[in-house]
Enzyme design. Structure first.
Site, mmCIF file in Angstrom:
data_model
loop_
_atom_site.group_PDB
_atom_site.id
_atom_site.type_symbol
_atom_site.label_atom_id
_atom_site.label_comp_id
_atom_site.label_asym_id
_atom_site.label_seq_id
_atom_site.Cartn_x
_atom_site.Cartn_y
_atom_site.Cartn_z
ATOM 1 N N ASP A 1 0.834 -1.209 0.000
ATOM 2 C CA ASP A 1 0.000 0.000 0.000
ATOM 3 C C ASP A 1 0.867 1.256 0.000
ATOM 4 O O ASP A 1 0.725 2.127 0.867
ATOM 5 C CB ASP A 1 -0.917 0.037 1.221
ATOM 6 C CG ASP A 1 -1.919 -1.098 1.255
ATOM 7 O OD1 ASP A 1 -2.293 -1.582 0.178
ATOM 8 O OD2 ASP A 1 -2.330 -1.496 2.362
ATOM 9 N N GLU B 1 -11.451 -0.124 -3.176
ATOM 10 C CA GLU B 1 -10.769 0.632 -2.123
ATOM 11 C C GLU B 1 -9.581 1.383 -2.713
ATOM 12 O O GLU B 1 -9.331 1.351 -3.915
ATOM 13 C CB GLU B 1 -10.314 -0.300 -1.002
ATOM 14 C CG GLU B 1 -9.365 -1.408 -1.422
ATOM 15 C CD GLU B 1 -9.076 -2.396 -0.302
ATOM 16 O OE1 GLU B 1 -9.605 -2.221 0.814
ATOM 17 O OE2 GLU B 1 -8.320 -3.355 -0.539
#
Length: 320
Positions: free
Chosen positions: A31, A198
């Site tokens: 991420d 997301e």
């Protein structure tokens, strides 16, 4: 599973996605948040885990080195996830000469989540933690993780969200506070399955605001792999306003019609690319960055690799 995955990746290579740019040194990433330091152009990337892991390099290709954590020991936020922070997002404010990092405090499968914020004068470890900016509740319709700051129409906007009712936006009063009366506005949603959408990220180029996000399942590739094609991939939509009406290349709404044009999916030794962002490199132009799993290295989150590609543009749409 490894043979089946290898055959799938081989077939996916026909999609003509470019391979990631070169990376040497410590290329682990998860991420990733990313910024090119204003003062000298040095590259910094930030990853999920502990107090947010920091890597630095003088070149995008590396060699990358681990330099420490942004918040050693975790966040001041009172939460079960405060020592394992997720999904950092970095931006710079010239008015304060500070870098701001938005981070997520949560646990897997929960909507009891917090977006926190920290500051640094130089992107190096040991940031100043300012604690919680925004919190979602366990029974709510949105999840306060995966924050991304953007200036939209001259105003600061925080894009966030994961699963449930998708991706939302909140107006900010400044980098450390919400606007008075701020409430989330939904901008993207996947109505299928468990609503696997997301990591929204907004950037502006030539009259359009682009929303990239990750669609599909993010992890457990090593222990409970998803069905073929249901792993992470990176998609894009765009909008003239930046605060709604995002559509994909075919004109489908990314809010009401499950829109989203894929710009990067599994291929070759790249499996499940996602957790992405975009920055404008001083010499290369627009660059997409992300994490991915390389089956030759391993499929666990601790083996994810940092990837990047220079974006190509045609008719106002990016590709790699």
């Amino acid at each position: 599973m490894k043979l089946a995955l290898s055959l799938f990746l081989l077939s996916g290579s026909l999609a003509q996605y470019s391979n990631p740019g070169a990376c040497s040194g410590d290329c682990w990433g998860h991420d990733p948040g990313f910024y090119q330091r204003v003062s000298d152009g040095r590259y910094y990337r930030f990853s999920t885990g502990g107090g947010i892991q920091i890597h630095a390099s003088d070149n995008l290709e590396g060699p990358w080195e681990a330099v420490g954590e942004a918040l050693p020991g975790g966040s001041v936020v009172d939460h079960a996830g405060s020592t394992n922070l997720w999904a950092p997002d970095i931006h710079y404010e010239a008015s304060t000469n500070l870098y701001y990092m938005y981070y997520s405090v949560s646990t897997l499968g929960s909507r009891d989540s917090v977006i926190g914020v920290a500051t640094s004068p130089n992107l190096q470890p040991n940031w100043t933690d300012h604690g919680a900016l925004f919190r979602s509740q366990a029974g709510g319709n949105y999840n306060a993780i995966d924050a991304n700051w953007a200036s939209i129409g001259g105003s600061p906007i925080l894009t966030f969200g994961s699963y449930w009712n998708g991706i939302h936006q909140l107006p900010l009063a400044g980098p450390l506070s919400l606007a008075d009366g701020a409430t989330p506005t939904q901008i993207a949603y996947n109505s299928s399955g468990n609503h696997a959408i997301e990591a929204g990220f907004v950037f502006y180029r030539r009259g359009w605001y682009y929303l990239t996000f990750s669609s599909g399942r993010a992890g457990s590739y090593d222990t409970n792999p998803p069905a073929t094609g249901e792993e992470y991939r990176i998609v894009v939509c765009r909008s003239a306003s930046g605060t709604g009406d995002f559509v994909d290349k075919s004109g489908r709404s990314c809010l009401t019609d499950n829109g989203g044009t894929t710009i990067l999916a599994s291929h070759g030794n790249v499996y499940g690319p996602g957790g992405q962002g975009v920055f404008e490199d001083r010499t290369r132009g627009w660059v997409l960055y992300y994490h991915y799993a390389n089956p030759d290295i391993g499929l666990s989150t601790g083996q994810y690799q940092f990837g990047w590609n220079v974006l190509q543009w045609a008719d106002g749409w990016p590709s790699v």
